[in-house]
Design an enzyme around this catalytic site. Sequence first.
Site, PDB file in Angstrom:
ATOM      1  N   SER A 135      42.764  39.043  37.641  1.00  0.00           N
ATOM      2  CA  SER A 135      41.493  38.379  37.924  1.00  0.00           C
ATOM      3  C   SER A 135      40.794  38.978  39.133  1.00  0.00           C
ATOM      4  O   SER A 135      41.445  39.404  40.098  1.00  0.00           O
ATOM      5  CB  SER A 135      41.750  36.884  38.173  1.00  0.00           C
ATOM      6  OG  SER A 135      40.599  36.245  38.690  1.00  0.00           O
ATOM      7  N   GLU A 137      39.455  37.261  41.247  1.00  0.00           N
ATOM      8  CA  GLU A 137      39.759  36.362  42.361  1.00  0.00           C
ATOM      9  C   GLU A 137      40.844  36.942  43.278  1.00  0.00           C
ATOM     10  O   GLU A 137      41.002  36.487  44.405  1.00  0.00           O
ATOM     11  CB  GLU A 137      40.194  34.994  41.849  1.00  0.00           C
ATOM     12  CG  GLU A 137      39.066  34.156  41.263  1.00  0.00           C
ATOM     13  CD  GLU A 137      38.124  33.591  42.331  1.00  0.00           C
ATOM     14  OE1 GLU A 137      38.568  33.432  43.487  1.00  0.00           O
ATOM     15  OE2 GLU A 137      36.957  33.306  41.999  1.00  0.00           O
ATOM     16  N   TYR A 158      45.152  30.066  43.206  1.00  0.00           N
ATOM     17  CA  TYR A 158      44.995  30.782  41.941  1.00  0.00           C
ATOM     18  C   TYR A 158      44.986  32.291  42.178  1.00  0.00           C
ATOM     19  O   TYR A 158      45.694  33.053  41.510  1.00  0.00           O
ATOM     20  CB  TYR A 158      43.710  30.353  41.247  1.00  0.00           C
ATOM     21  CG  TYR A 158      43.350  31.194  40.045  1.00  0.00           C
ATOM     22  CD1 TYR A 158      44.009  31.024  38.836  1.00  0.00           C
ATOM     23  CD2 TYR A 158      42.348  32.160  40.123  1.00  0.00           C
ATOM     24  CE1 TYR A 158      43.688  31.801  37.724  1.00  0.00           C
ATOM     25  CE2 TYR A 158      42.020  32.937  39.018  1.00  0.00           C
ATOM     26  CZ  TYR A 158      42.690  32.751  37.833  1.00  0.00           C
ATOM     27  OH  TYR A 158      42.371  33.534  36.737  1.00  0.00           O
TER      28      TYR A 158
END
Length: 351
Positions: A135, A137, A158
């Site tokens: 990801s 992120e 996360y």
Amino acid sequence: MSPTAPKTAFITGITGQDGSYLAELLLSKGYEVHGLIRRASTFNTHRIDHLYRDPHEHGAKLHLHHGELTDSSRLVSLLSEIAPDEVYHLAAQSHVRVSFDEPEFTANTTGIGTIRLLEAIRMIGLDVRFYQASSSEMFGATPPPQREDTPFHPRSPYGVSKVLGYWTTRNYREAYDLFAVNGILFNHESPRRGETFVTRKIARAAARIALGHESVVHLGNLDAVRDWGFAPEYVEGMWAMLQADEPDDYVLATGTAHTVEDFARMCFSHVGLDWTRHVRFDERYVRPTEVDALIGDPSKAARELGWRPRTFAPEIARIMVDAELSMLQGPAAHVAPFPNASGYAGRSIAG
């Protein structure tokens, strides 16, 4: 000479946005597809119901199996039974804001779940190609543009969990000569996005407000900058990564930037509304540590895989709002088939 047997794929997270589009893509290519689903008292298969056929029917190509990323023995038994050619690991606790409330669960599924799956593959000795859903992120506070060699600085449980999955995948590739790749995907949206994700939340609110069902929507940080692409196109990139001659890691992104405010403006203007009259700020939706800007550089995927985005944020906003309007106004199905190569230019995903 007998014809070549069709490939078999195993997808974790098959009931999610990406899993449903990926299942469509693989079935269209003649794959036999097996998906991992969580056991629950209510069904959560609406995104793939249009693909499902009774397994007793001749020629059924989609098979669903109950299991959990927290259950190592179940992963071992399933992979032994299915013996897939390709594994696409998409399942996760994938909501960034929720990960602050449930950090241990997020780490156990999103991070350690990847270890369990890769270790099951290693223990069985499967000759398989493995895709890890990494990801954007993971980059967190690192300034854009972000590419494959950009340092990670995650800003959420996360993101931290995805970094664990990323490095585990690379470690298994290097230690055990496993064909394992990381797809570092930037934000990608569609009408199948979960209703608590900001793009779907905004698109849904714009449609409902336009039809008089609501009057306002509450959002968090409007200044966050994101690189939004179209999910059906991103699963094409996932597949392409596992067809390469050698395993490697790739960023999938559009290279364009829009704020949450921009996306709200695009959605509301599509239905003739001024977003400022209907959007309210709610600090409960603000993360303890924010990620200011994620803008990807997909040049490596274009150069080595031939993958390029075709649909960008303004059109995605229109597609998502039109799908919400179709659901509210008539019986049109809210799950559309996988798009053709020309994408969705000039029409709604719902038809």
